[in-house]
Enzyme design. Sequence first.
Site, PDB file in Angstrom:
ATOM      1  N   THR A 155      -4.425  13.481   5.533  1.00 20.09           N
ATOM      2  CA  THR A 155      -3.215  13.675   5.739  1.00 20.09           C
ATOM      3  C   THR A 155      -2.992  14.802   6.601  1.00 20.09           C
ATOM      4  OG1 THR A 155      -2.524  12.312   3.870  1.00 20.09           O
ATOM      5  CG2 THR A 155      -0.836  13.631   4.979  1.00 20.09           C
ATOM      6  N   ASN A 183      -2.403  19.075  -1.309  1.00 18.10           N
ATOM      7  CA  ASN A 183      -3.474  18.288  -0.495  1.00 18.10           C
ATOM      8  C   ASN A 183      -2.988  18.424   0.925  1.00 18.10           C
ATOM      9  OD1 ASN A 183      -3.858  15.313   0.636  1.00 18.10           O
ATOM     10  ND2 ASN A 183      -5.828  16.323  -0.649  1.00 18.10           N
ATOM     11  N   LYS A 228       5.168   1.596  -3.082  1.00 20.89           N
ATOM     12  CA  LYS A 228       5.384   3.063  -3.596  1.00 20.89           C
ATOM     13  C   LYS A 228       5.645   2.945  -5.151  1.00 20.89           C
ATOM     14  CE  LYS A 228       4.848   7.478  -2.331  1.00 20.89           C
ATOM     15  NZ  LYS A 228       3.916   8.008  -1.344  1.00 20.89           N
ATOM     16  N   ASP A 271      -0.281  10.739  -4.328  1.00 16.49           N
ATOM     17  CA  ASP A 271       0.864  11.546  -3.652  1.00 16.49           C
ATOM     18  C   ASP A 271       1.178  12.753  -4.313  1.00 16.49           C
ATOM     19  OD1 ASP A 271       3.205  11.051  -1.683  1.00 16.49           O
ATOM     20  OD2 ASP A 271       4.173  11.540  -3.546  1.00 16.49           O
ATOM     21  N   LYS A 294       0.863  -1.025   0.073  1.00 14.97           N
ATOM     22  CA  LYS A 294       0.097   0.006   0.017  1.00 14.97           C
ATOM     23  C   LYS A 294       0.878   1.337   0.008  1.00 14.97           C
ATOM     24  CE  LYS A 294      -3.973   2.011   0.507  1.00 14.97           C
ATOM     25  NZ  LYS A 294      -3.725   2.613  -0.906  1.00 14.97           N
ATOM     26  N   GLN A 321       7.326   3.904   3.844  1.00 13.19           N
ATOM     27  CA  GLN A 321       5.898   3.433   3.895  1.00 13.19           C
ATOM     28  C   GLN A 321       5.663   2.131   4.614  1.00 13.19           C
ATOM     29  OE1 GLN A 321       3.712   5.387   1.531  1.00 13.19           O
ATOM     30  NE2 GLN A 321       2.178   4.919   3.134  1.00 13.19           N
TER      31      GLN A 321
HETATM   32  P1  NDP Z   1       0.541  17.825  -3.829  1.00 14.64           P
HETATM   33  O1  NDP Z   1       0.898  17.526  -5.178  1.00 14.64           O
HETATM   34  O2  NDP Z   1      -0.855  18.048  -3.676  1.00 14.64           O
HETATM   35  O3  NDP Z   1       1.451  19.131  -3.500  1.00 14.64           O
HETATM   36  C1  NDP Z   1       2.558  19.146  -3.334  1.00 14.64           C
HETATM   37  C2  NDP Z   1       3.033  20.658  -2.931  1.00 14.64           C
HETATM   38  O4  NDP Z   1       4.633  20.568  -2.676  1.00 14.64           O
HETATM   39  C3  NDP Z   1       2.905  21.528  -3.949  1.00 14.64           C
HETATM   40  O5  NDP Z   1       2.609  22.921  -3.466  1.00 14.64           O
HETATM   41  C4  NDP Z   1       4.278  21.473  -4.888  1.00 14.64           C
HETATM   42  O6  NDP Z   1       4.287  22.817  -5.572  1.00 14.64           O
HETATM   43  C5  NDP Z   1       5.026  21.533  -3.547  1.00 14.64           C
HETATM   44  N1  NDP Z   1       6.342  20.776  -4.177  1.00 14.64           N
HETATM   45  C6  NDP Z   1       6.551  19.692  -4.830  1.00 14.64           C
HETATM   46  N2  NDP Z   1       7.748  19.391  -5.015  1.00 14.64           N
HETATM   47  C7  NDP Z   1       8.309  20.310  -4.462  1.00 14.64           C
HETATM   48  C8  NDP Z   1       9.874  20.842  -4.492  1.00 14.64           C
HETATM   49  N3  NDP Z   1      10.704  20.049  -5.098  1.00 14.64           N
HETATM   50  N4  NDP Z   1      10.096  22.025  -3.965  1.00 14.64           N
HETATM   51  C9  NDP Z   1       9.176  22.774  -3.298  1.00 14.64           C
HETATM   52  N5  NDP Z   1       8.001  22.517  -3.230  1.00 14.64           N
HETATM   53  C10 NDP Z   1       7.544  21.598  -3.892  1.00 14.64           C
HETATM   54  O7  NDP Z   1       1.214  16.607  -2.813  1.00 14.64           O
HETATM   55  P2  NDP Z   1       0.777  16.396  -1.564  1.00 14.64           P
HETATM   56  O8  NDP Z   1       0.193  17.461  -0.735  1.00 14.64           O
HETATM   57  O9  NDP Z   1      -0.013  15.066  -1.702  1.00 14.64           O
HETATM   58  O10 NDP Z   1       2.043  15.760  -0.823  1.00 14.64           O
HETATM   59  C11 NDP Z   1       2.772  16.588  -0.208  1.00 14.64           C
HETATM   60  C12 NDP Z   1       3.992  15.650   0.648  1.00 14.64           C
HETATM   61  O11 NDP Z   1       3.076  15.080   1.532  1.00 14.64           O
HETATM   62  C13 NDP Z   1       4.770  14.736  -0.176  1.00 14.64           C
HETATM   63  O12 NDP Z   1       5.989  14.665   0.514  1.00 14.64           O
HETATM   64  C14 NDP Z   1       4.163  13.542  -0.040  1.00 14.64           C
HETATM   65  O13 NDP Z   1       4.655  12.521  -0.204  1.00 14.64           O
HETATM   66  C15 NDP Z   1       3.636  13.508   1.431  1.00 14.64           C
HETATM   67  N6  NDP Z   1       2.346  12.668   1.814  1.00 14.64           N
HETATM   68  C16 NDP Z   1       1.175  12.847   1.020  1.00 14.64           C
HETATM   69  C17 NDP Z   1       0.046  12.168   1.305  1.00 14.64           C
HETATM   70  C18 NDP Z   1      -1.275  12.342   0.757  1.00 14.64           C
HETATM   71  O14 NDP Z   1      -2.276  11.718   1.164  1.00 14.64           O
HETATM   72  N7  NDP Z   1      -1.216  13.062  -0.347  1.00 14.64           N
HETATM   73  C19 NDP Z   1       0.199  11.180   2.562  1.00 14.64           C
HETATM   74  C20 NDP Z   1       1.623  11.150   3.181  1.00 14.64           C
HETATM   75  C21 NDP Z   1       2.578  12.179   2.742  1.00 14.64           C
HETATM   76  P3  NDP Z   1       4.303  22.906  -6.943  1.00 14.64           P
HETATM   77  O15 NDP Z   1       2.678  22.923  -7.343  1.00 14.64           O
HETATM   78  O16 NDP Z   1       4.812  24.035  -7.684  1.00 14.64           O
HETATM   79  O17 NDP Z   1       5.102  21.439  -7.539  1.00 14.64           O
END
Ligand code: NDP
Length: 448
Positions: A212, A243, A129, A169, A93, A114
């Site tokens: 999350t 998210n 993943k 993700d 998962k 994970q």
């Molecule tokens: P989203 O794609 O919804 O959002 C990611 C955010 O982070 C965006 O604002 C993006 O900006 C920014 N971002 C991505 N890459 C970079 C980078 N290299 N440098 C700076 N900013 C960056 O993803 P999520 O919110 O789902 O995920 C965010 C984090 O949370 C990740 O690490 C993910 O693995 C972790 N996570 C997510 C879960 C989930 O349920 N969604 C569960 C557990 C962990 P931009 O739009 O400019 O790319």
Amino acid sequence: MALKNQYLIDLMETVKKRNMGEPEFIQAVTEVLETLEPVVEKRPDLVEAGVLERIVEPERQIMFRVPWVDDNGKVQVNRGFRVQFNSAIGPYKGGIRLHPSVYIGIIKFLGFEQVFKNSLTTLPMGGGKGGSDFDPKGKSDGEVMRFCQSFMTELSKHIGADCDVPAGDIGTGAREVGYMFGQYKRLRNEFTGVLTGKGLTYGGSLARTEATGYGLLYFTNEMLQANGMSLEGKTVVVSGSGNVAIYATEKAMAYGAKVVALSDSNGYIYDKNGIDLPLVKQLKEVERKRIKEYVTVHPEAEYHEGCKGIWTIPCDIALPCATQNEIDKESAEILVKNGCKVVSEGANMPSTPEAIETYLSNGLLYGPAKAANAGGVATSGLEMSQNSERLSWTFEEVDEKLHNIMKNIFKSCDEAAKEYGMEGNYMAGANIAGFLKVAEAMKAQGCV
Ligand code: NDP
């Protein structure tokens, strides 16, 4: 913290040799092995059973070509990945990341983390993943759909509701999950809970979108309370605006905190009056715009180019919710100097090892990602349960279960840290508690 146990030093050397060119994976394994030293000493039976050698090696890694046709009729080729890391306690998962930085090392570090995270949730889920170096940003809906269909055409051969259940993700939200689910259903002619994070009209769970971010705040609240603090009236900086960041902001506000900053990969906004969350939701969730658009509606707020500067904003609590290694030693030191008392991780591995060292040596409360952001996958587990019983629970039911899971995760981390002589080190507690359950299951199942 350097490894002292010779058995673990040798194991780490093997991991480094075998995974050359994958620094994120090596970083994730190092962090876990360093905190497992007392376990190795107390549990020679697990060493004898070769659990550690096996847990650092994925059960299976799948890499494939993803060809698709763009809006100009040109063939594009991306690379797809699925790493099925460990199935000792349940089906694999873990989410699917769509981002240009994706390569096997990123997917392996995420899959490894994970395994422990899923174990902490207490639900029966193994760790996996997946992802691709495809970038959904700037692509039309049609292009995203054709990519997702091609990606799923191969992935469908390797996943299933009782085998491997992917989710969202970075870059994979409701739209992408919808296209992937549609293609899986068409290929297999079956309607099963093969993906989580689905839309509410076709088997998704209420509260999964929020899970999350909400879970991060439930965990953080427990950690604060256990240390005689609260969220009320605190100034909070959140990185990212996806998210996790959006729903972390929402719940932090509900607890009475003031969130003053958010970011994306281009820059960050600082609104000392507190972030206007409905506007952020409109910009990011509906219009898919950049965070800098915020200041066109709120000219009194500031926009700065570059991501790192967000950590120079004085705050009581920092919630990194964007990506890996976004807080380095320098940023951690600035946070400490500016009076930050708490760092709790929404993103996966957002702090470098040196940053973590800085938090711990300065007495900050540190909520590690494996525990603090486990609410997303926990609620995915609840989505799987609902799909299996072909029922939907109310928002309140799911949210209450999520809240209890996060409370229990904090308790497990706290107790394991105490039991192994590292009171207050929730990173060690999370690694140890997450490891022990998987290790016992692996030992019981023999050498597989
Ligand atoms: P989203 O794609 O919804 O959002 C990611 C955010 O982070 C965006 O604002 C993006 O900006 C920014 N971002 C991505 N890459 C970079 C980078 N290299 N440098 C700076 N900013 C960056 O993803 P999520 O919110 O789902 O995920 C965010 C984090 O949370 C990740 O690490 C993910 O693995 C972790 N996570 C997510 C879960 C989930 O349920 N969604 C569960 C557990 C962990 P931009 O739009 O400019 O790319």
